[in-house]
Design a protein around this motif. Sequence first.
Motif, PDB file in Angstrom:
ATOM      1  N   GLY A  34       0.950  -1.150  -0.030  1.00 30.25           N
ATOM      2  CA  GLY A  34      -0.060   0.012   0.041  1.00 30.25           C
ATOM      3  C   GLY A  34       0.848   1.393   0.045  1.00 30.25           C
ATOM      4  N   VAL A  35       2.213   1.295  -0.428  1.00 28.03           N
ATOM      5  CA  VAL A  35       2.991   2.304  -0.473  1.00 28.03           C
ATOM      6  C   VAL A  35       3.012   2.821  -1.896  1.00 28.03           C
ATOM      7  CG1 VAL A  35       5.350   3.277  -0.223  1.00 28.03           C
ATOM      8  CG2 VAL A  35       4.538   1.612   1.458  1.00 28.03           C
ATOM      9  N   GLU A  36       2.592   4.022  -2.016  1.00 26.71           N
ATOM     10  CA  GLU A  36       2.398   4.485  -3.432  1.00 26.71           C
ATOM     11  C   GLU A  36       3.606   4.790  -4.201  1.00 26.71           C
ATOM     12  OE1 GLU A  36      -0.325   6.427  -5.324  1.00 26.71           O
ATOM     13  OE2 GLU A  36      -2.018   6.023  -4.067  1.00 26.71           O
ATOM     14  N   VAL A  37       3.917   4.293  -5.113  1.00 25.58           N
ATOM     15  CA  VAL A  37       5.250   4.603  -5.920  1.00 25.58           C
ATOM     16  C   VAL A  37       4.800   4.850  -7.213  1.00 25.58           C
ATOM     17  CG1 VAL A  37       6.538   3.232  -4.441  1.00 25.58           C
ATOM     18  CG2 VAL A  37       5.707   2.058  -6.381  1.00 25.58           C
ATOM     19  N   GLU A  38       5.800   5.700  -8.090  1.00 23.82           N
ATOM     20  CA  GLU A  38       5.431   5.913  -9.332  1.00 23.82           C
ATOM     21  C   GLU A  38       6.509   4.965 -10.339  1.00 23.82           C
ATOM     22  OE1 GLU A  38       3.736   8.563 -10.430  1.00 23.82           O
ATOM     23  OE2 GLU A  38       3.863  10.297  -9.169  1.00 23.82           O
ATOM     24  N   LEU A  39       5.812   4.399 -11.362  1.00 23.09           N
ATOM     25  CA  LEU A  39       6.506   3.507 -12.207  1.00 23.09           C
ATOM     26  C   LEU A  39       6.267   3.958 -13.694  1.00 23.09           C
ATOM     27  CD1 LEU A  39       6.035   0.005 -10.337  1.00 23.09           C
ATOM     28  CD2 LEU A  39       8.211   1.347 -10.510  1.00 23.09           C
ATOM     29  N   SER A  40       6.851   3.595 -14.422  1.00 24.52           N
ATOM     30  CA  SER A  40       6.579   3.572 -15.764  1.00 24.52           C
ATOM     31  C   SER A  40       7.325   2.610 -16.654  1.00 24.52           C
ATOM     32  CB  SER A  40       7.182   4.931 -16.632  1.00 24.52           C
ATOM     33  OG  SER A  40       7.024   5.014 -17.789  1.00 24.52           O
ATOM     34  N   CYS A  41       8.486   2.667 -16.931  1.00 28.94           N
ATOM     35  CA  CYS A  41       9.110   1.422 -17.815  1.00 28.94           C
ATOM     36  C   CYS A  41       9.189   0.263 -17.087  1.00 28.94           C
ATOM     37  CB  CYS A  41      10.432   1.870 -18.403  1.00 28.94           C
ATOM     38  SG  CYS A  41      11.735   2.117 -17.058  1.00 28.94           S
ATOM     39  N   GLU A  42       9.497   0.098 -15.866  1.00 34.14           N
ATOM     40  CA  GLU A  42       9.837  -0.808 -14.921  1.00 34.14           C
ATOM     41  C   GLU A  42      11.089  -1.737 -15.123  1.00 34.14           C
ATOM     42  OE1 GLU A  42       6.374  -3.020 -13.528  1.00 34.14           O
ATOM     43  OE2 GLU A  42       5.034  -1.344 -14.378  1.00 34.14           O
ATOM     44  N   GLN A  43      12.109  -0.913 -15.899  1.00 31.83           N
ATOM     45  CA  GLN A  43      13.308  -1.704 -16.392  1.00 31.83           C
ATOM     46  C   GLN A  43      14.246  -0.953 -16.343  1.00 31.83           C
ATOM     47  OE1 GLN A  43      12.698  -3.535 -20.163  1.00 31.83           O
ATOM     48  NE2 GLN A  43      10.438  -2.529 -20.559  1.00 31.83           N
ATOM     49  N   GLY A  44      14.220   0.101 -15.636  1.00 31.34           N
ATOM     50  CA  GLY A  44      15.621   0.854 -15.403  1.00 31.34           C
ATOM     51  C   GLY A  44      16.066   1.991 -16.588  1.00 31.34           C
ATOM     52  N   ILE A  45      15.189   2.170 -17.280  1.00 27.46           N
ATOM     53  CA  ILE A  45      15.486   2.977 -18.336  1.00 27.46           C
ATOM     54  C   ILE A  45      15.041   4.331 -18.256  1.00 27.46           C
ATOM     55  CG2 ILE A  45      15.981   0.936 -20.042  1.00 27.46           C
ATOM     56  CD1 ILE A  45      13.635   1.723 -21.470  1.00 27.46           C
ATOM     57  N   CYS A  46      13.851   4.638 -17.793  1.00 23.96           N
ATOM     58  CA  CYS A  46      13.302   6.083 -17.863  1.00 23.96           C
ATOM     59  C   CYS A  46      13.580   6.789 -16.554  1.00 23.96           C
ATOM     60  CB  CYS A  46      11.788   5.764 -18.140  1.00 23.96           C
ATOM     61  SG  CYS A  46      10.915   5.249 -16.823  1.00 23.96           S
ATOM     62  N   GLY A  47      13.581   6.404 -15.400  1.00 22.34           N
ATOM     63  CA  GLY A  47      14.030   7.452 -14.536  1.00 22.34           C
ATOM     64  C   GLY A  47      12.636   7.583 -13.433  1.00 22.34           C
ATOM     65  N   ALA A  48      11.503   7.344 -14.069  1.00 23.01           N
ATOM     66  CA  ALA A  48      10.145   7.573 -13.352  1.00 23.01           C
ATOM     67  C   ALA A  48      10.339   7.316 -11.588  1.00 23.01           C
ATOM     68  CB  ALA A  48       8.842   7.018 -13.861  1.00 23.01           C
ATOM     69  N   CYS A  49      10.970   6.151 -11.503  1.00 27.40           N
ATOM     70  CA  CYS A  49      10.781   5.579 -10.163  1.00 27.40           C
ATOM     71  C   CYS A  49      11.887   5.932  -9.201  1.00 27.40           C
ATOM     72  CB  CYS A  49      10.736   4.367 -10.145  1.00 27.40           C
ATOM     73  SG  CYS A  49      12.138   3.423 -10.670  1.00 27.40           S
ATOM     74  N   LEU A  50      12.939   6.818  -9.735  1.00 27.09           N
ATOM     75  CA  LEU A  50      13.818   7.356  -8.723  1.00 27.09           C
ATOM     76  C   LEU A  50      13.506   7.879  -7.529  1.00 27.09           C
ATOM     77  CD1 LEU A  50      16.100   9.378 -11.411  1.00 27.09           C
ATOM     78  CD2 LEU A  50      16.883   7.247  -9.995  1.00 27.09           C
ATOM     79  N   THR A  51      14.002   7.538  -6.424  1.00 25.12           N
ATOM     80  CA  THR A  51      13.644   7.650  -5.020  1.00 25.12           C
ATOM     81  C   THR A  51      14.785   7.943  -4.289  1.00 25.12           C
ATOM     82  OG1 THR A  51      11.729   6.181  -5.367  1.00 25.12           O
ATOM     83  CG2 THR A  51      12.362   6.657  -2.959  1.00 25.12           C
ATOM     84  N   PRO A  52      14.923   9.095  -3.472  1.00 26.79           N
ATOM     85  CA  PRO A  52      16.178   9.425  -2.697  1.00 26.79           C
ATOM     86  C   PRO A  52      16.211   8.081  -1.445  1.00 26.79           C
ATOM     87  CG  PRO A  52      14.435  11.029  -2.681  1.00 26.79           C
ATOM     88  CD  PRO A  52      13.554  10.190  -3.203  1.00 26.79           C
ATOM     89  N   VAL A  53      17.610   7.995  -1.405  1.00 29.04           N
ATOM     90  CA  VAL A  53      18.142   7.022  -0.328  1.00 29.04           C
ATOM     91  C   VAL A  53      18.861   7.898   0.672  1.00 29.04           C
ATOM     92  CG1 VAL A  53      19.691   5.165   0.118  1.00 29.04           C
ATOM     93  CG2 VAL A  53      18.547   5.370  -2.238  1.00 29.04           C
TER      94      VAL A  53
END
Lengths: 323, 348
Positions: free
Chosen positions: A265-284
């Motif tokens: 239930g944690v909302e995350v943003e996804l697009s390509c789901e294979q590491g090429i687009c950057g939609a899911c970049l999250t700060p560490v």
Amino acid sequence: MKTVETLDVIVHTISLASATSRSYELRAPDGALPSFEAGAHIDVHLGPSLIRQYSLCNSPQDTGRYLICVQRDDAGRGGSRTLHRDLTVGQRLRISPPRNHFPLVTSSRYVLVAGGIGITPLLSMAEALAARGAAFVLHHYTSSQATAPLLERLQTSAFAERTVIHRSDQGDSVRAGLPTELLTPDPDTAVYVCGPDGFMTHVTAQATAVGWQPGQIHTERFTPAAPPPAGGEAGTEFTVRIASTGIGYPVPADRTIADVLTANGVEVELSCEQGICGACLTPVLVGEPDHRDEVQTPDEHAANTQITICCSRARTPELLLDL
Amino acid sequence: MTTALPRPAALPRDCTFDPDDWAILARHWYPVALSREIGDAPTAVRLLDETLVAYRVGGSVVVAHDICPHRGVPLSLGGGDGSGITCAYHGLRFGEGGRCVRVPAHPESKIPSRLNLRTFPVVERYGLVWTCLRPAPDADPVIPAMAHWDDEGFQQINCPSIDIAAFAGRQLEGFLDVAHFGFVHLDSFGDPGDTVVPDYSPVRHEHGFSVDYWSTASNYPHGTDKQAPPGFRWLRHFDVHLPFTATLVVHFPDGGRLNIMNAASPVSARQTRMFAPIARDFDTDQPVQAVYDFNRTVFEEDRAIVEVQKPENLPLDPKLEVHIPADRSSIAYRRGLRELGLSHFFTA
Ligand code: FES
Ligand code: FES
Ligand SMILES: [Fe+2]
């Protein structure tokens, strides 16, 4: 769609080509195999949805057999593991006839640059060039003596003096600079590069930067450029913790961080789901990512401040994400 | 009271871009016309919502605001004779460099310098008139490079421009897209039986990025008897010059080279004028009309798609659309635009 014709071959010999790779000699049951050109590959049918391409690494003049060399890649998509684990001498195998997507162009000189297992098509080219007395040099970049594929064959070949072995465990990697022959562009030289994606991109970019024309540099990709989405054996288990809630979630070896978070239930943003687009970049915030994307630059990877949660994993037991 | 005169930094009226985006885009050079279209008569052109007038004096092209500094009548309504243009309202005459050379109402009086036109720098290259609305002071013009244009044995062709009711970024992205040939270009060269996109990777450079794309997708027009040898892999070398220009060199099986420049000139955020200079070293004795026609077919096929894409602009935030591996060029393109400082979503 064209119908795909296939050939039946027999696994005639399996031998160790390095600590992590094996050579397979394939022969036809009736002795005849279609001829091939240097640079050609075959599709090996390992299962209904497991078809893998391997370059032929023997000399095109060496008729009657096909030689492939396969490096075991535990993070790969399963083809190399199946081959290493399941293939036995005498077994029948279905393959496609050789196809050449990496043909040798006519040129006065050639520079062949291999990274790791990328040596396979270039070895066949070297054989062909040596047989016709062409001017060439072969550079092979490997990580160590033990893992250098087909080293023995290179060292005993007719073109051993024209072969340069670079070992990164001795500080001699392509990051340190281009092979000598590539330092100055030459319009009469054709350059062939094969190896991991980053290796080819690096060599091509460096060579273009010193003035080689893109049309002179020939490459062939033998693994997908993007790391596969983590499904299957992607690594070991670790925990992701969400800074806003403090809750930690275990990420099993066969699921992605994004999968686990979404399922909880944690909302995350996804697009390509294979590491090429950057939609899911999250700060560490804490922990060291095991980056598997091609979105971030090497510097950004080294900074470890962001992670693509669709495909990357962790080098530390826990990652604290700014979510 | 100080008077509010139009300052150089002012935005065009009815600007369709976000003001910050406009300021960034206006630093770049774009073609506004084919050289052969600009003669003695004043011709109106539009770039980034700015209305411009172009005319030729003594062989060189002047590009200026299409507004008479006297009472604001478009100069493109007037006439020209090769040594200058004349405004339709009070007959003010403008010559080289947009300088006002005659005020018919006061032939003997001194002409105030404020009557000169506000001009923009001009470079003619590849048969196109290039200009820049907000050039950096003292900087040399940066016109995208086009390989082979001046090479021995190459024929230079300049296709008529094509107007597209869509954003330049969408149009350019379509030019870079390698996955649509077998769906969109069915009447020109696409093969519905060859749609798989092999891997490729963009390599960044100073002005954008370049891509070597190898595939079996043929570039021969349908209806020719030419055929590539079986298994031939075509090399398409794309070179992107941000924000809206790209070139594509197609390497033919017999060694021939075809370089197509796609210079998408942003008329507004919803309107694009596409210029396509071409250089080739084969069929150089063939009529250029066939090239015009083939290109028209190809770009019309593209136009039908880009004009209906939603949103009308190019979402620069990767979260706003879904990406597949075939989109590596599009992803690199959007990243490049973001790095120019453009906003995550072009307003329209
Ligand atoms: S979703 Fe595209 S990089 Fe993760
Ligand atoms: S399939 Fe790509 S936009 Fe529809
Ligand atoms: Fe197209």
